[in-house]
Write an enzyme that holds these catalytic residues in place. Structure first.
Site, PDB file in Angstrom:
ATOM      1  N   HIS A  38       0.827  -1.215   0.000  1.00  0.00           N
ATOM      2  CA  HIS A  38       0.000   0.000   0.000  1.00  0.00           C
ATOM      3  C   HIS A  38       0.865   1.271   0.000  1.00  0.00           C
ATOM      4  O   HIS A  38       0.453   2.312  -0.509  1.00  0.00           O
ATOM      5  CB  HIS A  38      -0.910   0.038   1.236  1.00  0.00           C
ATOM      6  CG  HIS A  38      -1.857  -1.121   1.303  1.00  0.00           C
ATOM      7  ND1 HIS A  38      -2.466  -1.527   2.458  1.00  0.00           N
ATOM      8  CD2 HIS A  38      -2.301  -1.984   0.348  1.00  0.00           C
ATOM      9  CE1 HIS A  38      -3.239  -2.574   2.222  1.00  0.00           C
ATOM     10  NE2 HIS A  38      -3.156  -2.870   0.962  1.00  0.00           N
TER      11      HIS A  38
ATOM     12  N   CYS B 104      -2.784  -9.833   5.145  1.00  0.00           N
ATOM     13  CA  CYS B 104      -2.592  -9.375   3.748  1.00  0.00           C
ATOM     14  C   CYS B 104      -1.294  -8.621   3.518  1.00  0.00           C
ATOM     15  O   CYS B 104      -1.069  -8.090   2.421  1.00  0.00           O
ATOM     16  CB  CYS B 104      -3.750  -8.475   3.329  1.00  0.00           C
ATOM     17  SG  CYS B 104      -5.265  -9.377   3.079  1.00  0.00           S
ATOM     18  N   PHE B 105      -0.464  -8.488   4.520  1.00  0.00           N
ATOM     19  CA  PHE B 105       0.863  -7.857   4.374  1.00  0.00           C
ATOM     20  C   PHE B 105       0.784  -6.460   3.756  1.00  0.00           C
ATOM     21  O   PHE B 105       1.674  -6.055   2.981  1.00  0.00           O
ATOM     22  CB  PHE B 105       1.800  -8.751   3.529  1.00  0.00           C
ATOM     23  CG  PHE B 105       1.595 -10.214   3.753  1.00  0.00           C
ATOM     24  CD1 PHE B 105       1.841 -10.774   5.000  1.00  0.00           C
ATOM     25  CD2 PHE B 105       1.124 -11.037   2.744  1.00  0.00           C
ATOM     26  CE1 PHE B 105       1.629 -12.131   5.230  1.00  0.00           C
ATOM     27  CE2 PHE B 105       0.900 -12.392   2.962  1.00  0.00           C
ATOM     28  CZ  PHE B 105       1.151 -12.934   4.203  1.00  0.00           C
ATOM     29  N   CYS B 106      -0.276  -5.720   4.063  1.00  0.00           N
ATOM     30  CA  CYS B 106      -0.463  -4.362   3.500  1.00  0.00           C
ATOM     31  C   CYS B 106      -0.402  -4.381   1.970  1.00  0.00           C
ATOM     32  O   CYS B 106       0.147  -3.462   1.347  1.00  0.00           O
ATOM     33  CB  CYS B 106       0.562  -3.374   4.040  1.00  0.00           C
ATOM     34  SG  CYS B 106       0.479  -3.164   5.803  1.00  0.00           S
ATOM     35  N   ALA B 107      -0.923  -5.443   1.378  1.00  0.00           N
ATOM     36  CA  ALA B 107      -0.966  -5.518  -0.085  1.00  0.00           C
ATOM     37  C   ALA B 107      -2.292  -6.181  -0.460  1.00  0.00           C
ATOM     38  O   ALA B 107      -2.327  -7.223  -1.122  1.00  0.00           O
ATOM     39  CB  ALA B 107       0.223  -6.314  -0.610  1.00  0.00           C
TER      40      ALA B 107
END
Ligand code: PLP
Length: 509
Positions: free
Chosen positions: A145, A397-400
């Protein structure tokens, strides 16, 4: 000018000797074997496999900073010994970063607080203000993100380029054909292409120099997010030819063995030259009266108002100097061997799916592997690895989010989630994956420990399911129904401070 000529590192030792040096460094990271309680009543050292989030602090650099702290003083003081020593060391830290990423003299290194997120936000603002007629940014569908939302915020339009599929149908690098088409299509309006050097979800590496050359053909810039790649791969801002040079590279100190250090922007100096700094204050002005102030033209000072995070910057400088001497080619070779070992071992586990291309010939990877077990949710797997085996990994979601949803098949090829997104992506059962990621300290025995643990989970999923419940807070996380290990039982900031004070209390006479 802040930059000095750092003494170049001595000529590199032979490759085999540098690989051996890595062996000697492996154990020298703080917190590597911290013991934690486990759900079976035992206590054991942790296995840290979460380096893609933050890696552990390198003790060698810590020792260098402790030595420097004997001289600690503010870099804005000038004439006493400590201030002069710190000012010089701070310059050396900047110059070390510039050398580490192979940046030419045309580039500056700016320490900028909050990691790559801070760096990319600042660059999106600067580039939008510098070239307002170019109001389009191109990025990819594999971004964190941090390398997507700042462009959405500051550009009129952001184009997300899809990824290449390998012959097995798995996501690889950015689709270069689609990227070329998008660059041509937006030509004069294209401000920059922002791309990650390596994905924090699949570990797949992008051809950043080829991308820079394409962007430059239409007068656009190339902005590279090196958050994930910096600790794993050699990086050359200059590239092999002038049209391949990267215009901006951002990295985070906490992802390269220097937690507590600032993020860094390495960028072409001319991008800041006509730009009023975003942050103004002490340390960057030549003249101030009640009516006007004149900002220094010198970089990086112009972009670094205020007192710097000196211990953090020196920690980063010392870490990069040591890594540079060991050689990132040796670090890369070491990690490639471990990643291949892990990929083969994980692939052999029934019921485990690894995301992203497995084919190194079309999609090179760093030591980041994400997967799911067919029978158990990502939040349960991650909690059980911690609770029963002492293995620290990351999930969700690992900031993705767009990329993770796409890999899970719940978003379309443009990264758009369905409007009737229900069970699969509701806030109660957030989709996600489990991620294992490596640092210099990891070995095959860490991989073996993870594989054995996962074998146990896949062999008796119901046993684990009975012992866990979903948190139900929208995270997709699960917790053990009985085992509790409150953080404060292991470390409490106030208690630790009080203990220190009590231990150092004056003795009554
Ligand atoms: N870009 C990538 C690829 C990342 O993996 C991360 C963090 O995980 C970031 C950007 C953001 O880094 P930071 O949190 O240090 O700002």
């Amino acid at each position: 000018m802040l930059h000095t000529q750092n003494a170049a590192p001595p000529a590199p030792a032979p490759f085999a000797a540098r690989r051996q040096q890595i062996e000697a460094l492996r154990g020298q990271f703080t917190g590597l074997n911290t013991p934690y309680p486990r759900a079976d009543g035992t206590t054991g050292p942790r296995v840290y496999l979460d380096s893609a989030a933050s890696n552990l602090r390198f003790q060698g650099a810590e020792a260098v900073v402790d030595e420097a702290m004997q001289h600690y003083a503010n870099t804005h003081s000038h004439l006493h010994h400590g201030a002069r020593i710190m000012t010089e060391a701070y310059k050396q830290a900047h110059e070390t970063v510039r050398q580490f990423v192979g940046a030419p003299e045309t580039h500056t290194a700016i320490f900028c607080g909050t990691g790559v997120t801070g760096g990319l936000n600042r660059m999106a603002r600067v580039l939008a203000a510098q070239r307002p007629e170019r109001d389009v940014a191109i990025t990819t569908l594999m971004e964190h993100h941090a390398n997507d939302l700042p462009h959405r915020k500051h550009m009129r339009e952001v184009v997300h380029v899809p990824l290449e599929m390998d012959p097995d149908g798995n996501a690889g690098r950015v689709d270069m054909h689609a990227l070329r088409t998008a660059i041509k299509e937006h030509g004069d309006r294209l401000n920059y292409v922002a791309v990650t050097a390596a994905s924090n979800v699949t570990g797949v590496v992008n051809p950043v120099h080829e991308i820079a050359a394409l962007a430059h053909e239409v007068g656009a810039l190339c902005v590279v997010d090196a958050a994930q790649s910096a600790a794993h791969l050699p990086i050359s801002v200059a590239g092999a030819a002038p049209n391949e040079a990267l215009d901006v590279v951002c990295l985070s100190g906490h992802k390269i063995y220097a937690p507590g250090s600032p993020g860094v922007i390495i960028a072409r100096k001319d991008l800041f030259e006509r730009h009023e700094p975003e942050v103004v204050g002490g340390g960057i002005v030549e003249f101030v009266d009640a009516k006007r102030y004149d900002v220094t033209p010198s970089l990086p000072e112009r972009e670094e108002a205020g007192t710097p995070n000196l211990p953090g910057s020196l920690l980063l400088g010392a870490t990069l100097r040591i890594l540079q001497r060991v050689g990132m080619d040796a670090v890369e070779a070491d990690e490639q061997a471990l990643t291949q070992y892990a990929m083969s071992a994980l692939n052999a586990l029934p019921g485990l799916t690894i995301y992203g291309s497995h084919r190194l010939e079309v999609a090179e990877r760093i030591g980041v592997i994400t997967f799911n077990l067919h029978d158990l949710p990502h939040g349960l797997v991650t909690a059980a690895l911690n609770d029963y085996f002492g293995i620290a990994v990351r999930n969700e979601c690992f900031c993705a989010q767009p990329f993770v949803r796409q890999l899970l098949g719940i978003a379309d090829a443009k990264g758009i989630a369905p409007s009737d997104c229900t069970d699969a992506c509701s806030t109660r059962a957030q989709p996600g994956m489990v991620r294992i990621s490596f640092g210099l300290y990891n070995t095959e025995s860490d991989v073996d420990a993870a594989v054995e643990a996962l074998q146990d989970l896949t062999s008796r999923p119901d046993w684990y399911r009975e012992r866990y419940r979903p948190v139900g807070d929208g995270s997709g996380d699960w917790v053990h129904t009985e085992f509790e290990a409150p953080p404060a039982a292991q470390f409490d900031l106030l208690d630790a401070s009080d203990r220190w004070l009590d231990a150092n209390a004056p003795t009554s006479s």
